[in-house]
Design a protein around this motif. Structure first.
Motif, PDB file in Angstrom:
ATOM      1  N   TYR A 115     -21.939  38.749   6.249  1.00 47.92           N
ATOM      2  CA  TYR A 115     -20.957  39.775   5.891  1.00 47.92           C
ATOM      3  C   TYR A 115     -20.952  40.039   4.385  1.00 47.92           C
ATOM      4  N   GLU A 116     -20.791  38.969   3.602  1.00 48.70           N
ATOM      5  CA  GLU A 116     -20.728  39.137   2.150  1.00 48.70           C
ATOM      6  C   GLU A 116     -22.067  39.603   1.574  1.00 48.70           C
ATOM      7  N   ILE A 117     -23.167  39.038   2.094  1.00 52.02           N
ATOM      8  CA  ILE A 117     -24.489  39.398   1.558  1.00 52.02           C
ATOM      9  C   ILE A 117     -24.804  40.860   1.849  1.00 52.02           C
ATOM     10  N   ASN A 118     -24.526  41.311   3.070  1.00 52.55           N
ATOM     11  CA  ASN A 118     -24.757  42.723   3.396  1.00 52.55           C
ATOM     12  C   ASN A 118     -23.905  43.630   2.523  1.00 52.55           C
ATOM     13  N   HIS A 119     -22.660  43.246   2.338  1.00 56.30           N
ATOM     14  CA  HIS A 119     -21.740  44.038   1.516  1.00 56.30           C
ATOM     15  C   HIS A 119     -22.248  44.151   0.077  1.00 56.30           C
ATOM     16  N   LEU A 120     -22.677  43.028  -0.492  1.00 54.18           N
ATOM     17  CA  LEU A 120     -23.129  43.042  -1.887  1.00 54.18           C
ATOM     18  C   LEU A 120     -24.484  43.709  -2.046  1.00 54.18           C
ATOM     19  N   THR A 121     -25.329  43.587  -1.051  1.00 52.44           N
ATOM     20  CA  THR A 121     -26.608  44.312  -1.084  1.00 52.44           C
ATOM     21  C   THR A 121     -26.358  45.813  -1.110  1.00 52.44           C
ATOM     22  N   ASN A 122     -25.425  46.242  -0.279  1.00 52.91           N
ATOM     23  CA  ASN A 122     -25.105  47.660  -0.186  1.00 52.91           C
ATOM     24  C   ASN A 122     -24.521  48.190  -1.493  1.00 52.91           C
ATOM     25  N   ILE A 123     -23.592  47.448  -2.096  1.00 56.70           N
ATOM     26  CA  ILE A 123     -22.956  47.904  -3.341  1.00 56.70           C
ATOM     27  C   ILE A 123     -23.956  47.937  -4.501  1.00 56.70           C
TER      28      ILE A 123
END
Length: 555
Positions: A115-123
């Protein structure tokens, strides 16, 4: 002007001119800091983990090898690279190699998952990711597969302490082994040195109240903040600094890890923050200095076997990232016989700390004064006007060691910074005539009981005075009539017989007002913590909401 990474808020031109002319910004990059330490102390042991011990000179050689390997891999200036490593020496190689080639590190704590990794990759738009194949019981293989499936823009995953087959994978060890350390490649590396005005580092905020935001920091700004903090609590090249919290967390990274390198000390990286490992490491490595959050300090003090170890080398402890209650501070000073530095800070740049000559009252009652004398701290009222000295309000700050806005987040920046560029911390505080800051609560965590604003921090301070309380967290509890009421979660000491009436009677004996008496108390065996080892109040709020719903259904 530097071609700043798109999505970042630039410093105002007049501020850039001022900070440079007055040399508040020294014009150093993170790569410069490692090179300087290696030039001065090439043979000094600098980095120690469970596997390897490296001098500054050896570390620089490995960093240069990896930097050349990363250039050959195709990593370009301003590429965002997620670094998600435990407290291993490979973190040193990866972080500084990326800094030397002008890439931008995105720091992830090792406990982040899909969840966090996908979110930060996207941002962030990250296109590379440095991650272990396995750490302790965690197999990162399925995590890698899930993240790659969701983020096809990731070009390569650089694995550490293990290899994976496939075109998307390269091993850190392989990149270093293949690097050709010719003079031509070393010259090419020199040419990749970034401008100190450029973004060096992206740090996610804690994320306990939602998905993490991203804080971009330039070389100039972050180096300035770290430099003055290390001077304020008198880190030196004689210090042997223990990092037991996650290296991807701002406190461990900036105050501990980078503070050690700036002062050319020694860093011991421990990837298991259990009490036995900590005590063994202090004894074996002759640790002089610890940098961590109060919860880890409290756990150590409660360790039943602590007296079996020789901890006499320990001279000082810097604690921030949560409230350091007076009882704990006194125990650190009395039981461990070391200096305690109470601090406050954040990924965005606020950094305050008590000083070595402060009395116990100041250490227990304040978080010190700003470490960088050129950052401006103020306390303002709800209308943005600065309040009188000693009055409560919201703490705001601005300066050469402070960020200028969240990455790709204009909506958040509208409320996080005022029109003059001051960062609004969301913390309630008072500043006395000597510049010392007392935190009195958090705006977002204030309990609104029928229109009365109640500080959860003040209630926590009072409850912590009880000798049978090991940990406490006070949160707002939904209430139909009053809006919110105070609920205290208490972790009692071993063998305690605490109950609701006992706690309330104790608070009344402390002359607590009726507003400071929690209307519900939950006794738990162990507090929940975030990946950064801070008390996880979001989990507690969810717990009490679920309990209230269940009770309403049964009524």
């Amino acid at each position: 002007m530097v071609d700043l990474l798109s999505g970042c808020v630039p410093y105002k031109e007049e501020d850039v001119k001022k900070y440079n002319e007055l040399k508040w910004w020294e014009g150093l990059t993170f790569g410069d800091l490692l090179d300087r330490a290696a030039d001065v102390h090439p043979d000094k042991e600098a980095f120690v983990d469970r596997v390897t011990r490296l001098t500054y000179g050896e570390a620089r050689e490995k960093v240069n090898q990896l930097a050349i390997g990363m250039m050959d891999l195709g990593i370009q200036p301003k590429d965002r690279v997620m670094v998600q490593l435990p407290n291993w020496n490979e973190f040193v190689f990866a972080y500084f190699a990326l800094q030397k080639i002008g890439a931008i590190t995105v720091l992830l704590i090792d406990r982040y998952r899909q969840y966090e990794i996908n979110h930060l990759t996207n941002i962030t738009g990250a296109t590379y990711w440095v991650v272990p194949v396995k750490h302790k019981k965690t197999d990162y293989t399925p995590i890698m597969d899930d993240v790659l499936k969701e983020n096809p823009g990731i070009k390569k995953v650089i694995t550490v302490r293990g290899e994976r087959a496939g075109e998307k994978f390269e091993s850190l060890e392989g990149l270093m082994a293949k690097a050709d350390m010719t003079q031509e490649n070393l010259d090419r590396l020199v040419q990749r040195r970034p401008d100190p005005m450029q973004i060096a580092h992206m740090g996610p905020t804690g994320g306990t109240t939602g998905a993490p935001k991203v804080v971009p920091r330039s070389h100039n700004s972050l180096v300035t903040g770290i430099t003055y903090c290390s001077r304020s609590w008198e880190q030196s090249n004689l210090d042997i600094n223990l990092i037991a919290g996650p290296i991807g967390h701002d406190l461990s990274f900036s105050k501990g890890f980078m503070g050690s390198i700036i002062t050319m000390g020694k860093v011991v990286l421990l990837d298991s923050p259990d009490n036995k490992s900590i005590c063994e490491t202090i004894q074996q490595e002759k640790i002089t200095s610890i940098i961590w959050v109060p919860t880890l300090a409290q756990r150590l003090l409660q360790y039943e076997d602590i007296n079996q170890y020789d901890l006499t080398s320990l001279q000082k402890m810097h604690s921030a990232g949560g409230a350091s209650h007076p009882g704990m501070v006194k125990d650190v000073i009395d039981k461990l016989n070391c200096k305690f530095f109470n601090g406050y800070g954040g990924t965005e740049g606020p950094t305050t700390i008590t000083r070595i000559n402060n009395d116990l009252e100041t250490i227990c009652g304040t978080v010190g004064r700003p470490t960088c004398p050129y950052d401006t701290y103020k306390v303002i009222d709800p209308f943005g006007k600065e309040v009188e000295t000693g009055k409560q309000g919201e703490l705001v700050l601005k300066g050469p060691g402070v960020f200028t806005g969240y990455y790709e987040n204009p909506e958040e920046n509208k409320t996080a910074l005022n029109e003059d560029g001051f960062f609004k911390t969301g913390d309630l505080a008072r500043i006395d005539e000597n510049g010392y800051i007392t935190l009195t609560g958090r705006i977002k965590e204030m309990i609104n009981r029928g229109g009365e604003s109640i500080s959860s921090t003040e209630i926590e301070k009072l409850i912590t005075l009880h000798p049978e309380v090991a940990m406490v967290a006070v949160i707002p509890m939904p209430d139909e009539d009053m809006g919110e009421k105070a609920c205290a979660y208490i972790q009692p000491t071993e063998g305690s017989q605490l109950d609701f009436d006992n706690v309330i009677a104790f608070l009344k004996a402390q002359d607590a007002s009726v507003l400071q008496l929690p209307e519900r108390i939950e006794f738990i065996d162990e507090m929940p913590y975030t990946g950064a080892q801070k008390l996880d109040k979001r989990t507690l709020r969810e717990d009490i909401e679920n309990k209230l719903k269940t009770e309403a259904q049964m009524a």
